[in-house]
Motif scaffolding. Structure first.
Motif, mmCIF file in Angstrom:
data_model
loop_
_atom_site.group_PDB
_atom_site.id
_atom_site.type_symbol
_atom_site.label_atom_id
_atom_site.label_comp_id
_atom_site.label_asym_id
_atom_site.label_seq_id
_atom_site.Cartn_x
_atom_site.Cartn_y
_atom_site.Cartn_z
ATOM 1 N N ILE A 1 -3.726 2.297 6.164
ATOM 2 C CA ILE A 1 -3.872 2.150 4.865
ATOM 3 C C ILE A 1 -5.153 3.114 4.500
ATOM 4 C CG2 ILE A 1 -4.257 0.590 2.667
ATOM 5 C CD1 ILE A 1 -2.902 -1.392 4.153
ATOM 6 N N SER A 2 -6.397 3.080 5.166
ATOM 7 C CA SER A 2 -7.638 3.656 4.946
ATOM 8 C C SER A 2 -7.151 5.282 4.984
ATOM 9 C CB SER A 2 -8.705 3.218 5.801
ATOM 10 O OG SER A 2 -8.864 1.883 5.310
ATOM 11 N N ASP B 1 -4.256 6.707 4.688
ATOM 12 C CA ASP B 1 -3.344 7.188 3.769
ATOM 13 C C ASP B 1 -4.046 7.526 2.529
ATOM 14 O OD1 ASP B 1 -0.611 7.773 2.921
ATOM 15 O OD2 ASP B 1 -1.239 6.119 1.392
ATOM 16 N N LYS B 2 -5.034 6.566 2.184
ATOM 17 C CA LYS B 2 -5.923 6.620 0.938
ATOM 18 C C LYS B 2 -6.837 7.833 0.900
ATOM 19 C CE LYS B 2 -3.807 3.153 -0.845
ATOM 20 N NZ LYS B 2 -2.704 3.621 -1.879
ATOM 21 N N ALA C 1 0.673 -0.909 0.160
ATOM 22 C CA ALA C 1 0.076 -0.166 -0.060
ATOM 23 C C ALA C 1 0.877 1.241 0.016
ATOM 24 C CB ALA C 1 -1.012 0.039 1.314
#
Length: 337
Positions: free
Chosen positions: A97-98, A100-101, A70
């Motif tokens: 990850i969530s 960062d996105k 990711a």
């Protein structure tokens, strides 16, 4: 079988046991997967050491592979330290990850602290991206005209990542919103004003800064339903009137009892005075006899007095016959003669 063959068999058995132990302590398949994923994992210093510390290598290495793919740079030692502290490594990595996105700043240390604090860090990140709607229970308040108003609100909140550690939860938000609704309805002149413009409740409550010190940011407060309850003011006035009536009845009963007592006292006093009159009248013949003996009253004077009394009685009888309503009886000192 010669000694050389026995030694060879023993050596083979030892080699087999060593291979089994090596494959158990060092998951070669996991190491190969990490190698092809571009994740640097050392077989002995990482995988074997995790085995000896009773840490499942697959859980940490797979999470590290997911983070690396990711585009996140996470140290394997931090993941292991978080696992040993009792945290959920997979949830923390998915939250990172969530975030960062979604463009949300969330360092690993803060995410680990949120997870160790007992909060769901992944759910918090998702709530930051997609706000959550909290429905309050029916809230009752009374307007100034005494009519009860029952309101239900929907509070849209967004998680504040920076305040998740140490911030108050949903129960505090619901309690504060309920308090604001009660205050707003209570300051309204009548229930009709609330029914005509319920969005004033939302504006007033939203402007109070109810999300201070909480782990959320209030996006909006919407009044979902407004209903009318009982007329509290009328009921209170009715109860007050009934109470006043009971007090007045008690006071009237007390006055009646007092008057009754005074009446009985006056009757007793009247009887006492009648007894004194009778006693005094019983002494009149004795006094007249004493007057006759002492020559203070003569026979002619006595007859003249009797004639005067008879004349008086006749006049009274004539007056009574001509005026029946004004009749009376003779009460004199000589009535007993």
């Amino acid at each position: 079988m010669g000694p050389d063959n026995v030694f060879a068999v023993i050596l083979g058995v030892c080699a087999f046991i060593f291979i089994i132990f090596f494959l158990w302590s060092v998951p070669v398949g996991l190491w190969i997967t990490a190698k092809f994923a571009g994740v640097k994992v050392r077989p002995f210093r990482d995988l074997l050491a995790m085995r000896l510390r009773r840490v499942p290598p697959a859980a940490l290495v797979n999470s590290l592979i997911t983070a690396t793919k990711a585009g996140l740079k996470i140290n394997l030692d931090k993941l292991e330290a978080h696992f040993l502290a009792g945290g959920n490594v997979g949830r923390v990595v998915n939250a990172l990850i969530s975030a960062d996105k979604a463009g949300i700043e969330l360092p690993f240390e803060r995410a680990a602290a949120i997870d160790l604090a007992g909060r769901n860090v992944l759910e918090a990140v998702q709530m930051s991206v997609k706000p959550k709607v909290i429905k309050t229970p029916p809230i009752s308040a009374v307007a100034k005209n005494g009519v009860q108003v029952i309101a239900t609100a929907q509070v849209t909140v967004r998680a504040d990542i920076k305040k998740l550690v140490g911030g108050a939860g949903e129960d505090t938000v619901i309690a504060r919103v309920g308090e604001g609704i009660v205050t707003t309805i209570g300051s309204s002149e009548s229930h009709e004003a609330v029914l005509e413009n319920p969005n004033t409740i939302s504006k007033v409550v939203l402007g109070k800064g109810l999300d201070a010190g909480t782990a959320f940011e209030i996006v909006s407060i919407d009044i979902a339903d407004v209903d009318i309850g009982i007329n509290v003011g009328a009921r209170l006035r009715k109860e007050q009137a009934e109470a006043d009536t009971r007090v007045a009845q008690a006071k009237a009963e007390a006055r009646r009892a007092m008057a009754k007592a005074e009446e009985q006292e006056m009757k007793a006093l009247t009887k006492e005075m009648d007894a004194k009159v009778i006693e005094a009248e019983s002494e009149i013949p004795l006094a007249m006899a004493e007057a006759f003996r002492s020559a203070k009253l003569g026979i002619m004077e006595y007859y003249r007095l009797r004639n005067l009394m008879a004349d008086t009685d006749m006049r009274k009888a004539i007056a009574v016959s001509s005026n029946p309503e004004g009749g009376g009886s003779q009460d004199g000192v000589f009535s007993a003669i």
